[in-house]
Design a protein around this motif. Structure first.
Motif, PDB file in Angstrom:
ATOM      1  N   LYS A   1     -61.783 -52.603-125.534  1.00  0.00           N
ATOM      2  CA  LYS A   1     -61.631 -52.968-126.950  1.00  0.00           C
ATOM      3  C   LYS A   1     -62.667 -52.258-127.812  1.00  0.00           C
ATOM      4  O   LYS A   1     -62.355 -51.791-128.910  1.00  0.00           O
ATOM      5  CB  LYS A   1     -61.757 -54.484-127.117  1.00  0.00           C
ATOM      6  N   THR A   2     -63.891 -52.181-127.321  1.00  0.00           N
ATOM      7  CA  THR A   2     -64.926 -51.521-128.123  1.00  0.00           C
ATOM      8  C   THR A   2     -64.719 -50.004-128.141  1.00  0.00           C
ATOM      9  O   THR A   2     -65.075 -49.346-129.124  1.00  0.00           O
ATOM     10  CB  THR A   2     -66.334 -51.872-127.626  1.00  0.00           C
ATOM     11  N   ALA A   3     -64.119 -49.448-127.098  1.00  0.00           N
ATOM     12  CA  ALA A   3     -63.800 -48.013-127.101  1.00  0.00           C
ATOM     13  C   ALA A   3     -62.768 -47.710-128.182  1.00  0.00           C
ATOM     14  O   ALA A   3     -62.803 -46.635-128.796  1.00  0.00           O
ATOM     15  CB  ALA A   3     -63.291 -47.581-125.727  1.00  0.00           C
TER      16      ALA A   3
ATOM     17  N   ARG B   1     -61.381 -45.695-133.835  1.00  0.00           N
ATOM     18  CA  ARG B   1     -61.052 -46.074-135.216  1.00  0.00           C
ATOM     19  C   ARG B   1     -62.097 -45.527-136.192  1.00  0.00           C
ATOM     20  O   ARG B   1     -61.775 -45.256-137.354  1.00  0.00           O
ATOM     21  CB  ARG B   1     -60.994 -47.600-135.360  1.00  0.00           C
ATOM     22  N   ASN B   2     -63.336 -45.388-135.730  1.00  0.00           N
ATOM     23  CA  ASN B   2     -64.416 -44.926-136.609  1.00  0.00           C
ATOM     24  C   ASN B   2     -64.576 -43.404-136.633  1.00  0.00           C
ATOM     25  O   ASN B   2     -65.440 -42.890-137.354  1.00  0.00           O
ATOM     26  CB  ASN B   2     -65.737 -45.587-136.216  1.00  0.00           C
ATOM     27  N   GLN B   3     -63.781 -42.673-135.859  1.00  0.00           N
ATOM     28  CA  GLN B   3     -63.860 -41.212-135.915  1.00  0.00           C
ATOM     29  C   GLN B   3     -63.404 -40.720-137.284  1.00  0.00           C
ATOM     30  O   GLN B   3     -62.440 -41.241-137.858  1.00  0.00           O
ATOM     31  CB  GLN B   3     -62.991 -40.574-134.825  1.00  0.00           C
ATOM     32  N   GLU B   4     -64.073 -39.717-137.788  1.00  0.00           N
ATOM     33  CA  GLU B   4     -63.763 -39.168-139.115  1.00  0.00           C
ATOM     34  C   GLU B   4     -62.292 -38.763-139.223  1.00  0.00           C
ATOM     35  O   GLU B   4     -61.629 -39.044-140.223  1.00  0.00           O
ATOM     36  CB  GLU B   4     -64.672 -37.976-139.414  1.00  0.00           C
TER      37      GLU B   4
ATOM     38  N   THR C   1     -57.674 -47.721-145.167  1.00  0.00           N
ATOM     39  CA  THR C   1     -59.079 -48.075-145.332  1.00  0.00           C
ATOM     40  C   THR C   1     -59.900 -47.165-144.424  1.00  0.00           C
ATOM     41  O   THR C   1     -59.521 -46.918-143.277  1.00  0.00           O
ATOM     42  CB  THR C   1     -59.339 -49.543-144.953  1.00  0.00           C
ATOM     43  N   ASP C   2     -60.987 -46.658-144.948  1.00  0.00           N
ATOM     44  CA  ASP C   2     -61.712 -45.641-144.184  1.00  0.00           C
ATOM     45  C   ASP C   2     -63.203 -45.938-144.023  1.00  0.00           C
ATOM     46  O   ASP C   2     -63.981 -45.049-143.719  1.00  0.00           O
ATOM     47  CB  ASP C   2     -61.509 -44.269-144.810  1.00  0.00           C
ATOM     48  N   HIS C   3     -63.579 -47.202-144.190  1.00  0.00           N
ATOM     49  CA  HIS C   3     -64.985 -47.553-143.983  1.00  0.00           C
ATOM     50  C   HIS C   3     -65.288 -47.598-142.483  1.00  0.00           C
ATOM     51  O   HIS C   3     -64.381 -47.686-141.652  1.00  0.00           O
ATOM     52  CB  HIS C   3     -65.294 -48.917-144.622  1.00  0.00           C
TER      53      HIS C   3
ATOM     54  N   GLU D   1     -66.317 -57.148-137.166  1.00  0.00           N
ATOM     55  CA  GLU D   1     -65.036 -56.987-137.876  1.00  0.00           C
ATOM     56  C   GLU D   1     -63.929 -56.591-136.901  1.00  0.00           C
ATOM     57  O   GLU D   1     -62.804 -57.106-136.959  1.00  0.00           O
ATOM     58  CB  GLU D   1     -65.180 -55.924-138.969  1.00  0.00           C
ATOM     59  N   HIS D   2     -64.228 -55.677-136.016  1.00  0.00           N
ATOM     60  CA  HIS D   2     -63.251 -55.192-135.038  1.00  0.00           C
ATOM     61  C   HIS D   2     -62.793 -56.326-134.116  1.00  0.00           C
ATOM     62  O   HIS D   2     -61.591 -56.523-133.896  1.00  0.00           O
ATOM     63  CB  HIS D   2     -63.879 -54.060-134.218  1.00  0.00           C
ATOM     64  N   LEU D   3     -63.733 -57.102-133.594  1.00  0.00           N
ATOM     65  CA  LEU D   3     -63.389 -58.196-132.691  1.00  0.00           C
ATOM     66  C   LEU D   3     -62.634 -59.312-133.418  1.00  0.00           C
ATOM     67  O   LEU D   3     -61.737 -59.938-132.838  1.00  0.00           O
ATOM     68  CB  LEU D   3     -64.643 -58.736-132.009  1.00  0.00           C
ATOM     69  N   ALA D   4     -62.959 -59.540-134.681  1.00  0.00           N
ATOM     70  CA  ALA D   4     -62.232 -60.544-135.476  1.00  0.00           C
ATOM     71  C   ALA D   4     -60.783 -60.108-135.673  1.00  0.00           C
ATOM     72  O   ALA D   4     -59.861 -60.935-135.636  1.00  0.00           O
ATOM     73  CB  ALA D   4     -62.929 -60.762-136.814  1.00  0.00           C
TER      74      ALA D   4
END
Length: 197
Positions: free
Chosen positions: A17-19, A24-27, A35-37, A43-46
């Motif tokens: 899940k964290t991978a 998701r956070n790669q540019e 959304t691109d923050h 937030e991801h786990l929620a």
């Protein structure tokens, strides 16, 4: 032959899940999303926790030879009208036709396993390569909303594309033949307990 497995994210390990969050956070991924923050771990786990109760979404982690390599989602699943949206994104290092294999496999899954009659997707105008790819797989552009979202302080438009089951049945064999040399490199397995519509 490379093994591709789609496993529901709610059934994945914490590390898997964290991978997904890292991808998701790669540019390259954030550039193509609404959304691109940078997405924090909490937030991801929620988000994953909400998915456990959401019957209108199915989110799959893409494993390529056992390595987390992306995500495929079925969203806004409407069982009454037998339609859904869908999207995918891949690790920036994923190459060699994986996107085409996922698109073909997900379309088949949506129509043959879920029992949908219509599949829709949205692509921001700054991502013309994905629009072109969807068109190659039988999607039709059904509209364009100008100035529909804000990214990087600018208003940009969104392409709306759709594919009917009837059109897919007509085009599937031709598309399969066109991509045969790529598809032969992959074996795809979808690990899902979804009950069809």
């Amino acid at each position: 032959m490379q093994e591709v497995t789609l496993r529901e994210i709610v059934k994945c390990t914490f590390e898997q899940k964290t991978a997904v969050r890292d991808i998701r956070n790669q540019e390259s991924v954030r550039r193509s999303m609404y959304t691109d923050h940078m997405i924090g771990l909490e937030e991801h786990l929620a988000w994953i926790e909400r998915l456990e109760k959401d019957t209108r979404q199915i989110v799959f982690v893409v494993f390529l030879d056992g390595i987390v390599s992306g995500l495929v989602s079925v969203n806004a699943l409407d069982r009454l009208h037998k339609k859904s949206d869908w999207a995918f994104y891949l690790d920036s290092k994923a190459r060699g036709g994986l996107g085409a294999v996922l698109e073909f496999s997900l379309i088949n899954y949506a129509f043959d396993e879920i029992g949908l009659e219509k599949l829709n997707c949205e692509v921001i105008e700054t991502n013309p390569a994905v629009v072109k790819m969807h068109l190659k797989f039988g999607f039709v552009e059904e509209g364009f909303r100008r100035s529909n979202i804000e990214k990087d302080g600018k208003r940009i438009g969104v392409h709306f594309l759709g594919l009917t089951k009837d059109d897919w049945v007509i085009k599937r064999d031709e598309i399969s033949e066109n991509y045969k040399s790529i598809f032969e490199k992959f074996q795809v397995h979808i690990d899902s307990t979804l009950v069809s519509v």
